[in-house]
Design a protein around this motif. Sequence first.
Motif, PDB file in Angstrom:
ATOM      1  N   LEU A  53       0.822  -1.212   0.000  1.00  3.91           N
ATOM      2  CA  LEU A  53       0.000   0.000   0.000  1.00  3.91           C
ATOM      3  C   LEU A  53       0.854   1.259   0.000  1.00  3.91           C
ATOM      4  CD1 LEU A  53      -0.105   1.324   3.147  1.00  3.91           C
ATOM      5  CD2 LEU A  53      -1.373  -0.758   3.526  1.00  3.91           C
ATOM      6  N   ALA A  75      -3.004  -5.511   0.329  1.00  7.53           N
ATOM      7  CA  ALA A  75      -3.819  -4.660   1.201  1.00  7.53           C
ATOM      8  C   ALA A  75      -5.242  -4.721   0.680  1.00  7.53           C
ATOM      9  CB  ALA A  75      -3.339  -3.215   1.157  1.00  7.53           C
ATOM     10  N   VAL A  76      -6.195  -4.344   1.540  1.00 10.31           N
ATOM     11  CA  VAL A  76      -7.567  -4.253   1.042  1.00 10.31           C
ATOM     12  C   VAL A  76      -7.811  -2.888   0.406  1.00 10.31           C
ATOM     13  CG1 VAL A  76      -8.687  -3.541   3.219  1.00 10.31           C
ATOM     14  CG2 VAL A  76      -9.989  -4.794   1.525  1.00 10.31           C
ATOM     15  N   GLY A  77      -7.209  -1.832   0.998  1.00 10.05           N
ATOM     16  CA  GLY A  77      -7.332  -0.489   0.415  1.00 10.05           C
ATOM     17  C   GLY A  77      -6.443  -0.405  -0.819  1.00 10.05           C
ATOM     18  N   LEU A 100      -8.345  -9.805   6.476  1.00  3.87           N
ATOM     19  CA  LEU A 100      -7.776  -8.869   7.459  1.00  3.87           C
ATOM     20  C   LEU A 100      -8.845  -8.148   8.266  1.00  3.87           C
ATOM     21  CD1 LEU A 100      -8.616  -6.462   5.618  1.00  3.87           C
ATOM     22  CD2 LEU A 100      -6.251  -6.272   4.924  1.00  3.87           C
ATOM     23  N   ARG A 237      -7.726   5.466   6.527  1.00  5.03           N
ATOM     24  CA  ARG A 237      -6.594   6.103   5.858  1.00  5.03           C
ATOM     25  C   ARG A 237      -6.464   7.503   6.431  1.00  5.03           C
ATOM     26  NH1 ARG A 237      -5.220   1.854   4.554  1.00  5.03           N
ATOM     27  NH2 ARG A 237      -4.806   0.971   2.488  1.00  5.03           N
ATOM     28  N   HIS A 284       0.667   2.038  11.466  1.00  3.07           N
ATOM     29  CA  HIS A 284      -0.149   1.353  10.458  1.00  3.07           C
ATOM     30  C   HIS A 284      -0.054  -0.174  10.584  1.00  3.07           C
ATOM     31  CE1 HIS A 284      -2.036   2.020   6.219  1.00  3.07           C
ATOM     32  NE2 HIS A 284      -2.539   0.942   6.809  1.00  3.07           N
TER      33      HIS A 284
HETATM   34  C1  GLV Z   1      -4.265  -1.728   5.100  1.00  5.94           C
HETATM   35  O1  GLV Z   1      -4.221  -0.581   5.426  1.00  5.94           O
HETATM   36  C2  GLV Z   1      -5.080  -2.243   4.056  1.00  5.94           C
HETATM   37  O2  GLV Z   1      -5.735  -1.458   3.360  1.00  5.94           O
HETATM   38  O3  GLV Z   1      -5.067  -3.472   3.880  1.00  5.94           O
END
Ligand code: GLV
Length: 324
Positions: A53, A75-77, A100, A237, A284
């Motif tokens: 990320l 990452a998921v984001g 996650l 974020r 983070h």
């Molecule tokens: C972590 O910040 C994610 O987006 O996985």
Amino acid sequence: MVAKILITRKLPGSAIDNLAQKYEIDLWQEKERMPHDEIKKRITDKDALICLLSDKIDKEIIDSAKNLKIIANYAVGYDNIDVEYATKRGIYVTNTPDVLTDATAELAWALVLSVARRIREADMFLRSGKFNGWEPDLFLGKEVTGSSIGVIGTGRIGRSFMKKGMGFDIKWCYYSRSRKPDIEKEFNATYLSPKDMFSKCDFVSLHVPLTKDTYHLIGREHFERSSGRVILINTSRGAVVDEKEMIKALYNGNLRGAGLDVFEREPYIPEELLKLNNVVLLPHIGSATQKTREKMAEMACRNVDIALSGNIPPNLVNRELGLK
Ligand code: GLV
Ligand code: NAP
Ligand code: GLV
């Protein structure tokens, strides 16, 4: 010919080793973040990219990739990737949802409890040799049980955060782009605008992705309504919050405290934040459990493997590419 994969950092677990049985891997071995120029240089002949990320995958990098089929974010984001441009170029973008969710939701709770019960301050006090025995008014905090919490973004993580709070008898408020009857029913939750949350809740916890619409979603007009009551929790974020205004509100007392896992310009942390006692600041680590980070690696590698086999990867972000 064997397909080539660029990976910008060694990942926990054995997923990369397994991928290496089948593909040619170019793995960045350094502890420092892979420089933008280095990614740009090495991506030219690669078929797939697994990135972090913290890697900015912009037009410049995408343009220098001639054979790229997939960008698999660890990452998921995925606000670090120019998804629109990747889509234009027909490149799949994937993320790592679900695996996650628990880890991140529990970190949000760790922040709620740490800020409310002043865990960081109390621990520092003890370590500095100041504990002289039990006192009636030592580190009086805010009781979490029975308090009201506003959740902004009731997706996978926001919802899991609510579920984990069941034992705390929370009065729930929530905000999403549309009302969610199932959330209202399950948690007896009230739909409130973010502004109203700041005038009515004890805690506000953020769980939205960073997009054009959520950039600085929370700012001065929210903090002005809080009048010293709200503890802000951010595990989404940094840029979802106007950080400068948040710092002002922490100094002028409009915000009671903050628990932050994310920042606007990571890894830069404003000096003023570091000086505050009523904040807990984490580097983070929302998804940072061994189990989750290994699962994320498996997921990213699986997305790559499936895409390179000519199929649609399961965790596709730019879904329009899956329709073709
Ligand atoms: C972590 O910040 C994610 O987006 O996985
Ligand atoms: P998700 O399931 O997609 O949930 C996000 C929710 O935000 C959606 O339910 C969406 O609901 C809502 N939303 C989107 N845009 C909105 C807007 N403009 N206004 C209000 N609500 C909006 O995603 P997730 O898996 O829960 O992850 C959420 C975010 O957490 C990620 O994008 C990532 O940035 C962050 N994250 C951080 C860490 C960490 O290490 N700290 C770890 C994992 C994830 P509606 O569509 O109904 O509005
Ligand atoms: C505190 O330790 C108590 O017993 O009340």
